[in-house]
Design an enzyme around this catalytic site. Structure first.
Site, PDB file in Angstrom:
ATOM      1  N   SER A  65       7.462   3.732   5.309  1.00  0.00           N
ATOM      2  CA  SER A  65       8.777   3.866   4.692  1.00  0.00           C
ATOM      3  C   SER A  65       8.605   3.936   3.179  1.00  0.00           C
ATOM      4  O   SER A  65       7.600   4.422   2.689  1.00  0.00           O
ATOM      5  CB  SER A  65       9.691   2.719   5.089  1.00  0.00           C
ATOM      6  OG  SER A  65      11.030   3.044   4.793  1.00  0.00           O
ATOM      7  N   HIS A  95       5.152  -7.250  -0.508  1.00  0.00           N
ATOM      8  CA  HIS A  95       5.033  -8.536  -1.184  1.00  0.00           C
ATOM      9  C   HIS A  95       5.824  -8.521  -2.486  1.00  0.00           C
ATOM     10  O   HIS A  95       6.300  -7.485  -2.938  1.00  0.00           O
ATOM     11  CB  HIS A  95       3.562  -8.844  -1.472  1.00  0.00           C
ATOM     12  CG  HIS A  95       2.692  -8.893  -0.255  1.00  0.00           C
ATOM     13  ND1 HIS A  95       2.093 -10.042   0.181  1.00  0.00           N
ATOM     14  CD2 HIS A  95       2.319  -7.916   0.627  1.00  0.00           C
ATOM     15  CE1 HIS A  95       1.380  -9.791   1.278  1.00  0.00           C
ATOM     16  NE2 HIS A  95       1.500  -8.500   1.558  1.00  0.00           N
ATOM     17  N   ASP A 155       0.853  -1.176   0.000  1.00  0.00           N
ATOM     18  CA  ASP A 155       0.000   0.000   0.000  1.00  0.00           C
ATOM     19  C   ASP A 155       0.894   1.233   0.000  1.00  0.00           C
ATOM     20  O   ASP A 155       2.037   1.180   0.463  1.00  0.00           O
ATOM     21  CB  ASP A 155      -0.875   0.025   1.257  1.00  0.00           C
ATOM     22  CG  ASP A 155      -1.969  -1.031   1.234  1.00  0.00           C
ATOM     23  OD1 ASP A 155      -1.949  -1.889   0.336  1.00  0.00           O
ATOM     24  OD2 ASP A 155      -2.834  -1.000   2.127  1.00  0.00           O
TER      25      ASP A 155
END
Length: 374
Positions: free
Chosen positions: A343, A232, A156
């Site tokens: 981050s 991911h 995200d």
């Protein structure tokens, strides 16, 4: 010819009082200039903070006697962000009393707009500490993985920049670039990546492109504190090598990224390098303030935010020489790693010239959504 004016009566005392502070300040500044650089930075740091904070230019007269404040960028760089991040990490591990969990997490949810309906466990009392709450898992159906496009978003976040890499430089935000070689480090041996040896004299960018007719692309995704903190695999690829750069832990907020040149090259980061069906592929997890801990699930030897490190150093680890020469195969959408707070993820990869991004700069994106395709 030199002329001297003699002060008499009240003017004599006034002149002495006007001259004394300047003489004292000049003498004091002369002593500071003889100090070692760390000691000088320690002494000038509080004065510089006051210089920028106090209203009406209260400390501007100091500049007339030879003192110069640190620049805002130098001042920010001098903040012990690694120490603060380790302290924050320790605080995150402290188990909260059951009665305190809901109000603490509710405040965080309200501040950063967290959607707990997507969490695998919605009950706030389930999370024993802040670290568990930050690393919460999502419901399986919350992030469907797009199967129609070759590259998906690994997390995200917010799209800061994307496009072709040009002149061996990558944009961290619009108009602010950093060196591709400084960010990734020296090129990894072709034996590990199973690529052909690049002709001598080629630029670093040209050395990464392994197939004729291909181009090098990049995409920068910023994870805010309220975003899902796991990342991911963005495609089907094989991870051959890990390079860990210890470094600073400055904020990677887009505002700070516009302010500090080559911010991503200063910050601690973990570069995963390998190959996919079109050639070179890399994913870099960039640390930030309070995000000293970067975890890669299949790499148990990785330890980030160590108390001691050498500036500009890096540590290499080959998954080919240490894993039966197969590397680490990753499937699109497979769990890869996690941050402890917001981050940045940077993708740099090779693809044919007809590769197209399906993005707009500044847009919000979620894990599993399409980044681009052929």
């Amino acid at each position: 010819m030199c002329q001297s004016n003699t002060l008499q009566g009240p003017d004599l005392h006034t002149g002495k009082w006007l001259q004394f502070p300047q003489l004292a300040l000049r003498r004091r500044l002369g002593q500071l200039s003889c100090m070692s650089r760390p000691a000088l930075k320690l002494r000038s740091w509080p004065l510089t903070i006051l210089y920028y904070l106090l209203p009406f230019g209260a400390l501007k007269p100091l500049t007339r006697v030879g003192w110069r404040p640190m620049s805002r960028v130098a001042l920010y760089k001098s903040v012990p962000t690694r120490l603060l991040s380790r302290a924050w990490g320790r605080l995150n591990q402290v188990e909260l009393p059951t009665w305190l969990r809901k109000p603490v997490y509710s405040l965080y949810i309200w501040t950063f707009g967290v959607n707990m309906k997507e969490a695998a466990v919605e009950d706030l009392h389930h999370y024993r500490n802040l670290s568990e709450f930050f690393r919460r898992k999502l419901k399986p159906q919350a992030r469907p993985v797009c199967c129609l496009h070759s590259v998906i978003s690994p997390s995200d976040g917010k799209i800061l920049n994307f496009g072709q890499v040009k002149n061996c430089e990558v944009e961290q935000v619009k108009g602010v670039t950093y060196s591709l070689e400084s960010f990734l480090g020296p090129r990894i041996s072709t034996e590990e990546l199973h690529f052909k040896q690049a002709p001598p004299g080629n630029s670093f960018q040209q050395q990464l492109v392994t197939k004729e007719g291909n181009e090098l692309y990049h995409c920068v995704i910023y994870l805010a504190p309220g975003d899902y903190h796991c990342f991911h695999s963005p495609t089907d690829w094989r991870v051959s090598h890990r390079r860990h750069f210890p470094g600073s832990l400055m904020s990677v907020n887009p505002g700070v990224a516009r302010w500090i040149k080559e911010l991503f090259c200063h910050n601690e980061r973990v570069v995963l390098t390998g190959d996919w069906k079109h050639g070179f592929f890399s994913l870099t997890a960039v640390g930030a303030t309070n995000v000293g801990s970067i975890r890669i699930y299949f790499d148990q030897d990785l330890h980030t935010n160590s108390p001691c490190y050498s500036k500009g150093s890096y540590n290499d680890f080959s998954f080919i020489s240490n894993n039966n020469k197969e590397g680490i195969p990753m499937r699109k959408g497979e769990h890869l790693g996690e941050f402890n707070l917001g981050s940045t993820i940077v993708l740099i990869f090779e693809a044919p010239k007809d590769f197209k991004f399906h993005l707009k700069a500044g847009q919000k994106i979620r894990f599993g959504e399409a980044l681009g395709s052929l």
